[in-house]
Design a protein around this motif. Structure first.
Motif, PDB file in Angstrom:
ATOM      1  N   GLU A 168       0.797  -1.214   0.115  1.00  0.00           N
ATOM      2  CA  GLU A 168       0.019   0.045  -0.048  1.00  0.00           C
ATOM      3  C   GLU A 168       0.949   1.184   0.013  1.00  0.00           C
ATOM      4  OE1 GLU A 168      -3.389   2.207   2.890  1.00  0.00           O
ATOM      5  OE2 GLU A 168      -3.485  -0.051   2.739  1.00  0.00           O
ATOM      6  N   ILE A 169       0.544   2.148  -0.981  1.00  0.00           N
ATOM      7  CA  ILE A 169       1.465   3.237  -1.234  1.00  0.00           C
ATOM      8  C   ILE A 169       0.574   4.590  -0.914  1.00  0.00           C
ATOM      9  CG2 ILE A 169       2.882   4.690  -2.639  1.00  0.00           C
ATOM     10  CD1 ILE A 169       3.850   1.792  -3.861  1.00  0.00           C
ATOM     11  N   PRO A 170       0.560   5.518   0.008  1.00  0.00           N
ATOM     12  CA  PRO A 170      -0.216   6.671  -0.210  1.00  0.00           C
ATOM     13  C   PRO A 170       0.133   7.644  -1.324  1.00  0.00           C
ATOM     14  CG  PRO A 170       1.450   6.902   1.636  1.00  0.00           C
ATOM     15  CD  PRO A 170       1.699   5.587   1.051  1.00  0.00           C
ATOM     16  N   ILE A 171      -1.110   8.348  -1.596  1.00  0.00           N
ATOM     17  CA  ILE A 171      -0.998   9.343  -2.507  1.00  0.00           C
ATOM     18  C   ILE A 171      -1.553  10.768  -1.961  1.00  0.00           C
ATOM     19  CG2 ILE A 171      -1.670  10.304  -5.023  1.00  0.00           C
ATOM     20  CD1 ILE A 171       0.333   7.861  -5.005  1.00  0.00           C
ATOM     21  N   ASP A 172      -0.741  11.743  -2.030  1.00  0.00           N
ATOM     22  CA  ASP A 172      -1.273  12.964  -1.456  1.00  0.00           C
ATOM     23  C   ASP A 172      -0.238  14.161  -2.200  1.00  0.00           C
ATOM     24  OD1 ASP A 172      -2.413  15.234  -0.268  1.00  0.00           O
ATOM     25  OD2 ASP A 172      -1.759  14.353   1.913  1.00  0.00           O
ATOM     26  N   CYS A 173      -0.864  14.440  -3.327  1.00  0.00           N
ATOM     27  CA  CYS A 173      -0.117  15.240  -4.147  1.00  0.00           C
ATOM     28  C   CYS A 173      -0.973  16.427  -4.872  1.00  0.00           C
ATOM     29  CB  CYS A 173       0.555  14.698  -5.208  1.00  0.00           C
ATOM     30  SG  CYS A 173      -0.459  13.915  -6.566  1.00  0.00           S
ATOM     31  N   VAL A 174      -0.398  17.313  -5.433  1.00  0.00           N
ATOM     32  CA  VAL A 174      -1.046  18.095  -6.443  1.00  0.00           C
ATOM     33  C   VAL A 174      -0.364  17.973  -7.698  1.00  0.00           C
ATOM     34  CG1 VAL A 174      -1.439  20.663  -7.149  1.00  0.00           C
ATOM     35  CG2 VAL A 174      -1.318  20.155  -4.787  1.00  0.00           C
ATOM     36  N   SER A 175      -1.496  17.763  -8.582  1.00  0.00           N
ATOM     37  CA  SER A 175      -1.080  17.324  -9.966  1.00  0.00           C
ATOM     38  C   SER A 175      -2.139  17.694 -10.828  1.00  0.00           C
ATOM     39  CB  SER A 175      -1.080  15.648 -10.013  1.00  0.00           C
ATOM     40  OG  SER A 175      -0.253  15.413 -11.216  1.00  0.00           O
ATOM     41  N   ILE A 176      -2.060  17.294 -12.100  1.00  0.00           N
ATOM     42  CA  ILE A 176      -2.963  17.643 -13.197  1.00  0.00           C
ATOM     43  C   ILE A 176      -3.728  16.616 -13.884  1.00  0.00           C
ATOM     44  CG2 ILE A 176      -1.226  17.302 -14.901  1.00  0.00           C
ATOM     45  CD1 ILE A 176      -1.910  20.484 -15.706  1.00  0.00           C
ATOM     46  N   ARG A 177      -4.859  17.110 -14.327  1.00  0.00           N
ATOM     47  CA  ARG A 177      -5.725  16.182 -15.206  1.00  0.00           C
ATOM     48  C   ARG A 177      -5.923  17.037 -16.565  1.00  0.00           C
ATOM     49  NH1 ARG A 177     -11.608  16.325 -15.858  1.00  0.00           N
ATOM     50  NH2 ARG A 177     -12.378  18.499 -15.238  1.00  0.00           N
ATOM     51  N   ASP A 178      -6.294  16.281 -17.445  1.00  0.00           N
ATOM     52  CA  ASP A 178      -6.766  17.203 -18.708  1.00  0.00           C
ATOM     53  C   ASP A 178      -7.741  16.585 -19.434  1.00  0.00           C
ATOM     54  OD1 ASP A 178      -5.805  15.192 -20.519  1.00  0.00           O
ATOM     55  OD2 ASP A 178      -4.307  16.447 -21.594  1.00  0.00           O
ATOM     56  N   ARG A 179      -8.630  17.107 -20.472  1.00  0.00           N
ATOM     57  CA  ARG A 179      -9.753  16.595 -20.992  1.00  0.00           C
ATOM     58  C   ARG A 179      -9.562  17.085 -22.637  1.00  0.00           C
ATOM     59  NH1 ARG A 179     -13.135  14.029 -22.122  1.00  0.00           N
ATOM     60  NH2 ARG A 179     -15.058  14.715 -21.476  1.00  0.00           N
ATOM     61  N   SER A 180      -9.722  16.355 -23.488  1.00  0.00           N
ATOM     62  CA  SER A 180      -9.860  16.621 -25.134  1.00  0.00           C
ATOM     63  C   SER A 180     -10.825  16.065 -25.671  1.00  0.00           C
ATOM     64  CB  SER A 180      -8.352  16.679 -25.635  1.00  0.00           C
ATOM     65  OG  SER A 180      -8.087  15.215 -25.606  1.00  0.00           O
ATOM     66  N   TRP A 181     -11.201  16.650 -26.630  1.00  0.00           N
ATOM     67  CA  TRP A 181     -12.028  16.093 -27.805  1.00  0.00           C
ATOM     68  C   TRP A 181     -11.900  16.886 -29.012  1.00  0.00           C
ATOM     69  CZ3 TRP A 181     -13.405  18.838 -23.391  1.00  0.00           C
ATOM     70  CH2 TRP A 181     -14.082  20.039 -23.690  1.00  0.00           C
ATOM     71  N   GLY A 182     -12.095  15.965 -30.161  1.00  0.00           N
ATOM     72  CA  GLY A 182     -12.035  16.446 -31.409  1.00  0.00           C
ATOM     73  C   GLY A 182     -11.123  15.555 -32.486  1.00  0.00           C
ATOM     74  N   PRO A 183     -10.665  15.992 -33.675  1.00  0.00           N
ATOM     75  CA  PRO A 183      -9.879  15.067 -34.506  1.00  0.00           C
ATOM     76  C   PRO A 183      -8.512  14.826 -34.082  1.00  0.00           C
ATOM     77  CG  PRO A 183      -9.989  17.270 -35.509  1.00  0.00           C
ATOM     78  CD  PRO A 183     -10.758  17.201 -34.206  1.00  0.00           C
ATOM     79  N   ARG A 184      -8.073  13.535 -33.703  1.00  0.00           N
ATOM     80  CA  ARG A 184      -7.075  13.117 -33.511  1.00  0.00           C
ATOM     81  C   ARG A 184      -6.416  12.063 -34.433  1.00  0.00           C
ATOM     82  NH1 ARG A 184      -3.961  12.479 -27.345  1.00  0.00           N
ATOM     83  NH2 ARG A 184      -5.334  14.687 -27.092  1.00  0.00           N
ATOM     84  N   PRO A 185      -5.614  12.082 -35.380  1.00  0.00           N
ATOM     85  CA  PRO A 185      -5.340  10.927 -36.215  1.00  0.00           C
ATOM     86  C   PRO A 185      -4.197  10.150 -35.334  1.00  0.00           C
ATOM     87  CG  PRO A 185      -5.328  12.831 -37.448  1.00  0.00           C
ATOM     88  CD  PRO A 185      -5.531  13.354 -36.283  1.00  0.00           C
ATOM     89  N   GLU A 186      -3.996   8.950 -35.948  1.00  0.00           N
ATOM     90  CA  GLU A 186      -2.907   7.867 -35.228  1.00  0.00           C
ATOM     91  C   GLU A 186      -1.577   8.792 -35.219  1.00  0.00           C
ATOM     92  OE1 GLU A 186      -3.118   4.235 -34.287  1.00  0.00           O
ATOM     93  OE2 GLU A 186      -5.062   5.450 -33.749  1.00  0.00           O
ATOM     94  N   HIS A 187      -1.132   9.573 -36.313  1.00  0.00           N
ATOM     95  CA  HIS A 187       0.185   9.995 -35.995  1.00  0.00           C
ATOM     96  C   HIS A 187       0.122  11.518 -35.287  1.00  0.00           C
ATOM     97  CE1 HIS A 187      -1.733  12.197 -39.665  1.00  0.00           C
ATOM     98  NE2 HIS A 187      -0.730  13.072 -39.389  1.00  0.00           N
ATOM     99  N   ARG A 188       1.213  11.873 -34.890  1.00  0.00           N
ATOM    100  CA  ARG A 188       1.390  13.189 -34.139  1.00  0.00           C
ATOM    101  C   ARG A 188       2.519  13.907 -34.998  1.00  0.00           C
ATOM    102  NH1 ARG A 188       0.446  15.202 -28.907  1.00  0.00           N
ATOM    103  NH2 ARG A 188      -1.187  13.855 -28.783  1.00  0.00           N
ATOM    104  N   PRO A 189       2.071  15.063 -35.667  1.00  0.00           N
ATOM    105  CA  PRO A 189       2.894  15.555 -36.799  1.00  0.00           C
ATOM    106  C   PRO A 189       4.134  16.235 -36.266  1.00  0.00           C
ATOM    107  CG  PRO A 189       0.870  17.048 -36.422  1.00  0.00           C
ATOM    108  CD  PRO A 189       0.756  15.748 -35.663  1.00  0.00           C
ATOM    109  N   LYS A 190       4.315  16.673 -35.188  1.00  0.00           N
ATOM    110  CA  LYS A 190       5.301  17.463 -34.600  1.00  0.00           C
ATOM    111  C   LYS A 190       5.895  17.057 -33.196  1.00  0.00           C
ATOM    112  CE  LYS A 190       4.295  21.678 -33.691  1.00  0.00           C
ATOM    113  NZ  LYS A 190       3.858  23.141 -33.842  1.00  0.00           N
ATOM    114  N   ARG A 191       7.047  17.584 -32.863  1.00  0.00           N
ATOM    115  CA  ARG A 191       7.548  17.311 -31.600  1.00  0.00           C
ATOM    116  C   ARG A 191       6.810  18.483 -30.364  1.00  0.00           C
ATOM    117  NH1 ARG A 191      13.591  18.301 -30.581  1.00  0.00           N
ATOM    118  NH2 ARG A 191      12.906  18.065 -28.435  1.00  0.00           N
ATOM    119  N   THR A 192       6.577  18.082 -29.394  1.00  0.00           N
ATOM    120  CA  THR A 192       5.977  18.825 -28.379  1.00  0.00           C
ATOM    121  C   THR A 192       6.541  18.376 -26.996  1.00  0.00           C
ATOM    122  OG1 THR A 192       3.984  18.923 -29.644  1.00  0.00           O
ATOM    123  CG2 THR A 192       3.981  19.394 -27.271  1.00  0.00           C
TER     124      THR A 192
END
Length: 311
Positions: free
Chosen positions: A159-183
């Motif tokens: 058992e490992i406790p989790i107590d942190c501030v972190s992030i979530r995201d949500r996205s919706w729309g066109p997303r082809p299999e390839h990612r065209p650029k570095r990010t």
């Protein structure tokens, strides 16, 4: 842009009939003392009725996804008819229950005896939309939101406790299999949540400008102004050794943060690779924060970089 309770659910009515119309839901968490990071990640393609993603846990014992403590990244599970993202157990194992729209979530995942996850997410800021269509996220509708995540995971019986501030995201729309650029998608947050930032950069050789981002101070998000990322890489692996983020926000306040990886996982994501590191950050005044660096490459570009560096 404002969001409402309906944005916790799927956006099927807003999508075209293209098969690559995509919906994602991501929650990140960590235990910095253990150098341990984790994701609950879901990608849904409603038109092809598929669900992918799942859960992964990494620490400083390994970085290859087949060697980290836990990795389950499903490719094509079947989307159940009538799925409501506000109250569901998805076929990839991720459980999401909305307790307060856009604010409080109950999260779970079970793959006994290897992993179980019981977490609560509480937002510390409103959702912040990505507005730069020339970022690596293109024309997707996309928001990010820092929050406190508490609870526990049970990893191979421990058992490992989790107590942190972190992030979530949500996205919706066109997303082809390839990612065209570095990010590079970089986050940081102090343990008390009073200071955080997100910077989405187009990295070049050792440096790159932020295309989008914000600084969070005492619950108020301020867009980033001129901001630059510089990094160094391990010549043996090509992985990030150090990161510096320096710039100003839209209020004119300057900032600088220096980061070092505590652990990482290399995630295979279709035709691109995500070298995702848990980062310990130090701000210019000595304040410490934690977050992630998603170092995203089309596979052929990372391969070319490594071949050149080997000469």
């Amino acid at each position: 842009m404002t969001y409402g309770p309906e944005d916790d659910d799927l956006h099927i009515a807003a999508m075209s009939d293209r098969w690559w119309e995509t919906e994602t839901c991501w929650f990140s968490f960590h235990n910095a003392e253990r150098r341990l990071g984790g994701w609950l990640y879901t990608m849904i393609r409603p038109n092809s009725r598929t669900v992918s993603g799942g859960a992964w846990i990494w620490d400083d014992s390994a970085s290859a996804f087949w060697e980290v403590p836990y990795y389950a990244n499903h490719a094509t599970q079947r989307l159940r008819e009538g799925t409501d993202l506000r109250d569901c157990t998805l076929p990839n194992g991720v459980e999401i229950r909305v307790e307060e729209p856009l604010t409080r979530y109950r999260l779970g995942y079970t793959d006994a005896p290897r992993l179980s996850v019981e977490l609560a997410y509480t937002a510390i800021m409103p959702p912040q939309p990505i507005t730069a269509t020339d970022s690596g996220f293109g024309n997707l509708s996309h928001f990010d939101q820092f929050g406190r995540i508490t609870g526990r995971i049970v990893l191979h019986g421990e058992e490992i406790p989790i107590d942190c501030v972190s992030i979530r995201d949500r996205s919706w729309g066109p997303r082809p299999e390839h990612r065209p650029k570095r990010t590079a998608y970089v986050t940081a947050a102090t343990a008390d949540g009073t200071r955080a930032f997100l910077a989405v950069c187009d990295p070049g050789p050792g440096a790159g400008a932020a295309k989008y981002g914000f600084m969070l101070r005492e619950g108020r998000a301020v867009a980033l102004g001129a901001t630059r990322r510089t990094d160094t890489r391990d010549p043996m692996t090509g992985f990030i050794d150090t990161i510096a983020i320096e710039g100003r926000d839209a209020d004119g306040a300057s900032f600088r943060a220096e980061g070092r990886p505590l652990s990482r996982i290399v995630i295979n994501r279709h035709s691109f690779v995500d070298i995702n590191s848990l980062i310990e950050w130090t701000f210019e005044d000595g304040t410490v924060a934690w977050g992630e660096d998603q170092d995203i490459w089309p596979v052929h570009e990372f391969s070319a970089m490594r071949r050149l560096s080997a000469r």
